[in-house]
Design a protein around this motif. Structure first.
Motif, PDB file in Angstrom:
ATOM      1  N   LEU A 193     -36.493 -49.629  82.523  1.00 37.85           N
ATOM      2  CA  LEU A 193     -35.376 -50.498  82.869  1.00 37.85           C
ATOM      3  C   LEU A 193     -35.735 -51.978  82.855  1.00 37.85           C
ATOM      4  O   LEU A 193     -34.845 -52.822  82.783  1.00 37.85           O
ATOM      5  CB  LEU A 193     -34.834 -50.124  84.263  1.00 37.85           C
ATOM      6  N   GLY A 194     -37.030 -52.295  82.929  1.00 36.61           N
ATOM      7  CA  GLY A 194     -37.444 -53.691  82.966  1.00 36.61           C
ATOM      8  C   GLY A 194     -37.583 -54.184  84.388  1.00 36.61           C
ATOM      9  O   GLY A 194     -36.668 -54.008  85.205  1.00 36.61           O
ATOM     10  N   CYS A 195     -38.707 -54.791  84.697  1.00 37.44           N
ATOM     11  CA  CYS A 195     -38.960 -55.222  86.073  1.00 37.44           C
ATOM     12  C   CYS A 195     -37.943 -56.252  86.547  1.00 37.44           C
ATOM     13  O   CYS A 195     -37.666 -56.367  87.747  1.00 37.44           O
ATOM     14  CB  CYS A 195     -40.377 -55.775  86.204  1.00 37.44           C
ATOM     15  N   GLU A 196     -37.353 -57.016  85.601  1.00 37.35           N
ATOM     16  CA  GLU A 196     -36.388 -58.043  85.999  1.00 37.35           C
ATOM     17  C   GLU A 196     -35.101 -57.446  86.541  1.00 37.35           C
ATOM     18  O   GLU A 196     -34.311 -58.144  87.186  1.00 37.35           O
ATOM     19  CB  GLU A 196     -36.082 -58.973  84.816  1.00 37.35           C
ATOM     20  N   ASN A 197     -34.870 -56.149  86.272  1.00 33.70           N
ATOM     21  CA  ASN A 197     -33.648 -55.499  86.739  1.00 33.70           C
ATOM     22  C   ASN A 197     -33.853 -54.696  88.025  1.00 33.70           C
ATOM     23  O   ASN A 197     -32.913 -54.057  88.492  1.00 33.70           O
ATOM     24  CB  ASN A 197     -33.105 -54.569  85.640  1.00 33.70           C
ATOM     25  N   VAL A 223     -28.285 -52.100  85.524  1.00 36.26           N
ATOM     26  CA  VAL A 223     -28.617 -52.402  84.139  1.00 36.26           C
ATOM     27  C   VAL A 223     -27.579 -51.784  83.210  1.00 36.26           C
ATOM     28  O   VAL A 223     -26.913 -50.807  83.557  1.00 36.26           O
ATOM     29  CB  VAL A 223     -30.026 -51.857  83.812  1.00 36.26           C
ATOM     30  N   SER A 224     -27.430 -52.380  82.033  1.00 35.71           N
ATOM     31  CA  SER A 224     -26.560 -51.836  80.996  1.00 35.71           C
ATOM     32  C   SER A 224     -27.422 -51.070  80.006  1.00 35.71           C
ATOM     33  O   SER A 224     -28.391 -51.620  79.460  1.00 35.71           O
ATOM     34  CB  SER A 224     -25.811 -52.970  80.287  1.00 35.71           C
ATOM     35  N   LEU A 225     -27.095 -49.785  79.773  1.00 32.72           N
ATOM     36  CA  LEU A 225     -27.928 -48.907  78.951  1.00 32.72           C
ATOM     37  C   LEU A 225     -27.121 -48.292  77.815  1.00 32.72           C
ATOM     38  O   LEU A 225     -25.917 -48.060  77.964  1.00 32.72           O
ATOM     39  CB  LEU A 225     -28.514 -47.783  79.807  1.00 32.72           C
TER      40      LEU A 225
END
Length: 311
Positions: free
Chosen positions: A251-255, A267-269
Protein backbone atom coordinates in the motif's frame (compact mmCIF):
# COMPACT_ATOMS: atom_id res chain seq x y z
CA UNK A 1 18.56 28.64 -4.35
CA UNK A 2 16.37 29.65 -7.29
CA UNK A 3 15.46 26.03 -8.05
CA UNK A 4 14.41 25.46 -4.42
CA UNK A 5 12.15 28.51 -4.54
CA UNK A 6 10.61 27.44 -7.87
CA UNK A 7 9.98 23.95 -6.49
CA UNK A 8 8.35 25.29 -3.33
CA UNK A 9 6.22 27.67 -5.38
CA UNK A 10 4.86 24.70 -7.34
CA UNK A 11 4.12 22.81 -4.12
CA UNK A 12 2.32 25.81 -2.66
CA UNK A 13 0.23 26.14 -5.81
CA UNK A 14 -0.58 22.41 -5.81
CA UNK A 15 -1.78 22.71 -2.22
CA UNK A 16 -3.66 26.02 -2.47
CA UNK A 17 -4.31 26.36 -6.22
CA UNK A 18 -4.20 30.17 -5.90
CA UNK A 19 -1.90 32.54 -3.98
CA UNK A 20 -0.87 36.17 -4.31
CA UNK A 21 2.44 37.50 -5.52
CA UNK A 22 2.81 39.31 -2.20
CA UNK A 23 2.52 35.97 -0.38
CA UNK A 24 5.44 34.52 -2.36
CA UNK A 25 7.47 37.72 -2.00
CA UNK A 26 7.12 37.74 1.79
CA UNK A 27 7.70 34.00 2.13
CA UNK A 28 10.95 33.93 0.13
CA UNK A 29 12.21 37.45 0.87
CA UNK A 30 12.17 38.54 -2.77
CA UNK A 31 10.48 41.33 -4.67
CA UNK A 32 7.07 41.03 -6.32
CA UNK A 33 8.78 41.71 -9.64
CA UNK A 34 11.06 38.69 -9.05
CA UNK A 35 8.02 36.57 -8.20
CA UNK A 36 6.47 37.33 -11.58
CA UNK A 37 9.79 36.57 -13.29
CA UNK A 38 9.88 33.19 -11.53
CA UNK A 39 6.29 32.56 -12.61
CA UNK A 40 7.37 33.20 -16.20
CA UNK A 41 10.18 30.64 -15.75
CA UNK A 42 7.69 28.05 -14.50
CA UNK A 43 5.36 28.79 -17.41
CA UNK A 44 8.20 28.32 -19.89
CA UNK A 45 8.97 24.98 -18.17
CA UNK A 46 5.42 23.81 -18.97
CA UNK A 47 3.68 24.46 -15.64
CA UNK A 48 0.14 25.73 -16.46
CA UNK A 49 0.09 28.90 -14.36
CA UNK A 50 -2.22 31.85 -14.95
CA UNK A 51 -2.26 35.32 -13.38
CA UNK A 52 -5.66 36.88 -12.73
CA UNK A 53 -6.06 40.54 -11.89
CA UNK A 54 -8.44 42.31 -9.56
CA UNK A 55 -9.54 42.00 -5.95
CA UNK A 56 -10.01 38.22 -6.09
CA UNK A 57 -7.04 37.68 -8.39
CA UNK A 58 -3.78 35.89 -7.84
CA UNK A 59 -1.39 33.31 -9.24
CA UNK A 60 -3.31 30.16 -10.17
CA UNK A 61 -2.46 26.66 -11.35
CA UNK A 62 -4.68 24.24 -13.29
CA UNK A 63 -6.66 21.80 -11.11
CA UNK A 64 -5.66 18.92 -13.39
CA UNK A 65 -1.94 19.65 -13.31
CA UNK A 66 0.53 17.00 -12.12
CA UNK A 67 4.29 17.24 -11.93
CA UNK A 68 6.00 16.00 -15.11
CA UNK A 69 7.55 12.53 -15.02
CA UNK A 70 11.09 12.55 -13.67
CA UNK A 71 10.62 15.99 -12.13
CA UNK A 72 12.15 14.67 -8.90
CA UNK A 73 13.98 11.52 -7.88
CA UNK A 74 12.33 8.84 -5.74
CA UNK A 75 14.30 10.01 -2.67
CA UNK A 76 13.19 13.61 -3.25
CA UNK A 77 9.55 12.52 -3.51
CA UNK A 78 9.83 10.53 -0.27
CA UNK A 79 11.50 13.46 1.52
CA UNK A 80 8.75 15.81 0.32
CA UNK A 81 5.98 13.47 1.48
CA UNK A 82 7.66 13.04 4.87
CA UNK A 83 8.06 16.81 5.24
CA UNK A 84 4.39 17.41 4.41
CA UNK A 85 3.35 14.80 6.96
CA UNK A 86 5.52 16.50 9.61
CA UNK A 87 4.04 19.88 8.73
CA UNK A 88 0.52 18.48 9.07
CA UNK A 89 1.37 17.01 12.49
CA UNK A 90 2.53 20.42 13.69
CA UNK A 91 -0.13 22.45 11.89
CA UNK A 92 -3.14 20.27 10.98
CA UNK A 93 -4.34 22.18 7.93
CA UNK A 94 -6.07 20.39 5.06
CA UNK A 95 -3.78 22.00 2.48
CA UNK A 96 -0.84 19.92 3.70
CA UNK A 97 -2.86 16.71 3.30
CA UNK A 98 -4.01 17.83 -0.16
CA UNK A 99 -0.42 18.42 -1.22
CA UNK A 100 0.66 15.06 0.23
CA UNK A 101 -2.10 13.23 -1.64
CA UNK A 102 -1.16 14.91 -4.92
CA UNK A 103 2.55 14.14 -4.53
CA UNK A 104 1.77 10.53 -3.53
CA UNK A 105 -0.49 10.15 -6.58
CA UNK A 106 2.31 11.51 -8.76
CA UNK A 107 4.74 8.89 -7.40
CA UNK A 108 2.26 6.05 -8.08
CA UNK A 109 1.57 7.37 -11.57
CA UNK A 110 5.28 7.29 -12.40
CA UNK A 111 5.61 3.80 -10.92
CA UNK A 112 2.75 2.56 -13.11
CA UNK A 113 4.56 3.96 -16.15
CA UNK A 114 7.85 2.27 -15.23
CA UNK A 115 9.46 0.19 -17.96
CA UNK A 116 12.77 -1.68 -18.06
CA UNK A 117 15.65 0.29 -19.51
CA UNK A 118 17.41 -2.74 -20.93
CA UNK A 119 20.20 -2.56 -18.35
CA UNK A 120 19.53 -6.04 -16.99
CA UNK A 121 22.44 -5.88 -14.57
CA UNK A 122 20.68 -3.09 -12.62
CA UNK A 123 17.80 -5.38 -11.61
CA UNK A 124 18.06 -8.51 -9.45
CA UNK A 125 15.05 -10.83 -9.50
CA UNK A 126 14.55 -14.04 -7.53
CA UNK A 127 12.50 -16.10 -9.97
CA UNK A 128 11.87 -19.02 -7.59
CA UNK A 129 8.35 -20.02 -6.61
CA UNK A 130 6.94 -22.01 -3.70
CA UNK A 131 7.92 -25.64 -4.06
CA UNK A 132 10.00 -24.86 -7.13
CA UNK A 133 13.20 -26.85 -7.58
CA UNK A 134 14.76 -24.19 -9.77
CA UNK A 135 13.06 -25.06 -13.06
CA UNK A 136 10.99 -21.87 -13.12
CA UNK A 137 14.01 -19.64 -12.47
CA UNK A 138 16.02 -21.50 -15.13
CA UNK A 139 13.20 -20.95 -17.63
CA UNK A 140 13.21 -17.23 -16.89
CA UNK A 141 16.96 -17.09 -17.47
CA UNK A 142 16.53 -18.97 -20.76
CA UNK A 143 13.89 -16.48 -21.98
CA UNK A 144 16.05 -13.56 -20.83
CA UNK A 145 19.08 -14.92 -22.69
CA UNK A 146 17.06 -15.62 -25.86
CA UNK A 147 15.68 -12.07 -25.78
CA UNK A 148 19.20 -10.70 -25.50
CA UNK A 149 20.67 -13.00 -28.17
CA UNK A 150 17.55 -12.89 -30.41
CA UNK A 151 17.22 -16.67 -30.49
CA UNK A 152 14.04 -18.57 -31.35
CA UNK A 153 12.55 -20.75 -28.58
CA UNK A 154 10.67 -24.01 -29.04
CA UNK A 155 8.25 -24.72 -26.20
CA UNK A 156 5.30 -26.77 -25.04
CA UNK A 157 2.56 -24.45 -23.82
CA UNK A 158 -0.67 -25.19 -21.95
CA UNK A 159 -3.38 -23.65 -24.09
CA UNK A 160 -6.87 -22.44 -23.21
CA UNK A 161 -8.27 -25.60 -24.76
CA UNK A 162 -6.73 -27.58 -21.92
CA UNK A 163 -3.88 -29.35 -23.69
CA UNK A 164 -0.21 -28.73 -24.47
CA UNK A 165 0.72 -27.42 -27.90
CA UNK A 166 4.14 -27.02 -29.46
CA UNK A 167 5.09 -23.48 -30.39
CA UNK A 168 8.02 -21.67 -31.92
CA UNK A 169 8.28 -18.15 -30.58
CA UNK A 170 10.49 -15.08 -30.97
CA UNK A 171 10.73 -13.69 -27.40
CA UNK A 172 10.94 -9.89 -27.20
CA UNK A 173 10.42 -8.91 -23.55
CA UNK A 174 9.71 -10.39 -20.11
CA UNK A 175 6.82 -8.82 -18.21
CA UNK A 176 6.18 -9.10 -14.47
CA UNK A 177 2.81 -8.00 -13.15
CA UNK A 178 1.00 -8.86 -9.90
CA UNK A 179 3.40 -11.72 -9.12
CA UNK A 180 2.96 -13.35 -12.54
CA UNK A 181 5.71 -13.64 -15.17
CA UNK A 182 4.87 -13.36 -18.88
CA UNK A 183 6.94 -13.45 -22.04
CA UNK A 184 5.75 -11.24 -24.88
CA UNK A 185 6.73 -12.99 -28.09
CA UNK A 186 5.93 -13.34 -31.77
CA UNK A 187 4.26 -16.74 -32.25
CA UNK A 188 5.29 -18.51 -35.45
CA UNK A 189 2.10 -20.63 -35.36
CA UNK A 190 -0.38 -17.74 -35.04
CA UNK A 191 1.79 -15.27 -36.96
CA UNK A 192 1.21 -12.57 -34.39
CA UNK A 193 2.47 -11.26 -31.07
CA UNK A 194 1.10 -13.12 -28.06
CA UNK A 195 1.51 -12.88 -24.30
CA UNK A 196 2.48 -16.22 -22.74
CA UNK A 197 2.40 -17.04 -19.02
CA UNK A 198 5.77 -18.51 -18.07
CA UNK A 199 4.06 -20.76 -15.51
CA UNK A 200 2.13 -22.50 -18.31
CA UNK A 201 5.27 -23.45 -20.21
CA UNK A 202 6.09 -27.14 -19.66
CA UNK A 203 9.33 -27.37 -21.60
CA UNK A 204 11.64 -25.05 -23.53
CA UNK A 205 14.46 -25.53 -26.03
CA UNK A 206 16.82 -22.74 -27.01
CA UNK A 207 17.44 -23.08 -30.77
CA UNK A 208 20.33 -21.76 -32.84
CA UNK A 209 17.95 -19.84 -35.11
CA UNK A 210 18.35 -16.05 -34.95
CA UNK A 211 15.37 -13.73 -35.49
CA UNK A 212 15.13 -10.04 -36.27
CA UNK A 213 13.28 -8.06 -33.62
CA UNK A 214 9.90 -6.78 -34.72
CA UNK A 215 8.66 -3.29 -33.81
CA UNK A 216 6.11 -2.98 -31.00
CA UNK A 217 5.13 -0.51 -28.31
CA UNK A 218 4.23 -1.07 -24.68
CA UNK A 219 0.62 -0.24 -25.51
CA UNK A 220 0.59 -3.31 -27.79
CA UNK A 221 1.10 -5.64 -24.82
CA UNK A 222 -2.38 -6.76 -23.68
CA UNK A 223 -2.06 -5.94 -19.99
CA UNK A 224 -3.85 -3.16 -18.09
CA UNK A 225 -0.83 -0.97 -17.34
CA UNK A 226 -2.71 2.31 -17.33
CA UNK A 227 -5.13 3.71 -14.79
CA UNK A 228 -7.82 4.52 -17.32
CA UNK A 229 -7.98 0.86 -18.39
CA UNK A 230 -8.68 -0.45 -14.89
CA UNK A 231 -11.46 0.39 -12.44
CA UNK A 232 -10.16 1.71 -9.13
CA UNK A 233 -11.75 1.41 -5.71
CA UNK A 234 -11.22 3.64 -2.66
CA UNK A 235 -10.67 1.38 0.33
CA UNK A 236 -9.89 1.72 4.03
CA UNK A 237 -8.05 -1.02 5.92
CA UNK A 238 -7.21 -1.84 9.50
CA UNK A 239 -3.62 -3.12 9.66
CA UNK A 240 -2.23 -5.42 12.35
CA UNK A 241 1.43 -5.21 13.36
CA UNK A 242 1.94 -8.78 12.14
CA UNK A 243 1.51 -7.73 8.50
CA UNK A 244 2.74 -4.15 8.80
CA UNK A 245 5.85 -4.70 6.64
CA UNK A 246 3.81 -6.43 3.92
CA UNK A 247 1.25 -3.60 4.04
CA UNK A 248 4.03 -1.06 3.53
CA UNK A 249 5.27 -2.94 0.47
CA UNK A 250 1.78 -3.21 -1.00
CA UNK A 251 0.00 0.00 0.00
CA UNK A 252 2.96 2.35 0.45
CA UNK A 253 4.17 3.73 3.76
CA UNK A 254 2.80 7.18 2.88
CA UNK A 255 -0.74 5.77 3.02
CA UNK A 256 -0.38 4.22 6.49
CA UNK A 257 -1.27 6.22 9.59
CA UNK A 258 -1.44 5.38 13.27
CA UNK A 259 -4.45 6.38 15.38
CA UNK A 260 -4.63 5.48 19.07
CA UNK A 261 -1.95 2.83 18.64
CA UNK A 262 -3.65 1.14 15.67
CA UNK A 263 -2.62 1.29 12.03
CA UNK A 264 -4.95 2.24 9.19
CA UNK A 265 -4.62 2.76 5.47
CA UNK A 266 -6.76 4.69 3.00
CA UNK A 267 -5.80 4.11 -0.61
CA UNK A 268 -7.17 3.80 -4.15
CA UNK A 269 -6.46 0.34 -5.61
CA UNK A 270 -7.04 -1.38 -8.97
CA UNK A 271 -10.26 -3.36 -8.61
CA UNK A 272 -9.14 -6.31 -10.70
CA UNK A 273 -9.03 -10.07 -10.27
CA UNK A 274 -5.98 -9.91 -8.00
CA UNK A 275 -7.37 -7.57 -5.33
CA UNK A 276 -9.35 -10.14 -3.29
CA UNK A 277 -6.48 -12.64 -3.49
CA UNK A 278 -4.04 -10.01 -2.23
CA UNK A 279 -6.23 -9.12 0.75
CA UNK A 280 -6.82 -12.77 1.67
CA UNK A 281 -3.09 -13.42 1.32
CA UNK A 282 -2.51 -11.33 4.44
CA UNK A 283 -4.90 -13.49 6.45
CA UNK A 284 -6.36 -12.06 9.64
CA UNK A 285 -3.72 -9.33 9.74
CA UNK A 286 -5.74 -7.00 7.52
CA UNK A 287 -9.41 -5.99 7.71
CA UNK A 288 -11.42 -4.18 5.08
CA UNK A 289 -13.24 -1.35 6.85
CA UNK A 290 -14.78 0.19 3.75
CA UNK A 291 -16.41 0.13 1.29
CA UNK A 292 -19.00 -2.44 2.44
CA UNK A 293 -19.11 -3.99 -1.04
CA UNK A 294 -15.41 -4.90 -0.91
CA UNK A 295 -15.74 -6.17 2.66
CA UNK A 296 -18.62 -8.42 1.56
CA UNK A 297 -16.66 -9.80 -1.40
CA UNK A 298 -13.73 -10.71 0.84
CA UNK A 299 -16.06 -12.32 3.41
CA UNK A 300 -17.86 -14.35 0.72
CA UNK A 301 -14.60 -15.62 -0.74
CA UNK A 302 -13.28 -16.51 2.71
CA UNK A 303 -16.52 -18.41 3.43
CA UNK A 304 -16.15 -20.40 0.22
CA UNK A 305 -12.60 -21.31 1.22
CA UNK A 306 -13.78 -22.37 4.67
CA UNK A 307 -16.49 -24.58 3.15
CA UNK A 308 -13.88 -26.31 1.01
CA UNK A 309 -11.87 -27.30 4.09
CA UNK A 310 -14.91 -28.25 6.20
CA UNK A 311 -16.49 -30.42 3.51
Amino acid sequence: MKFSILLEMVFDLLAKRKVTAVYFAEKFGISVRTVYRYVDDLTLAGVPIQITRGREGGICISDSYKLPKGFMTKDEYEATIEALQTMYAQLPEERFLDAKRKISAQVKSEIRDFSLSGELSSILVDGGTWGDTGTFAERLRLFENCIKERQVVEMEYYSREGDYTKRKIEPHVLVFKQNVWYVYAFCRVQRAFRLFRVGRVRSTVQTDEIFNKRPFTREDIPLHFFMMETDFIDAKFGIDESVFADAQDWLGCENLRQVDGKWYAEVSLPDDEGLIRKILGMGAGIEVLSPPSLRERVANTASQIAKTYHA
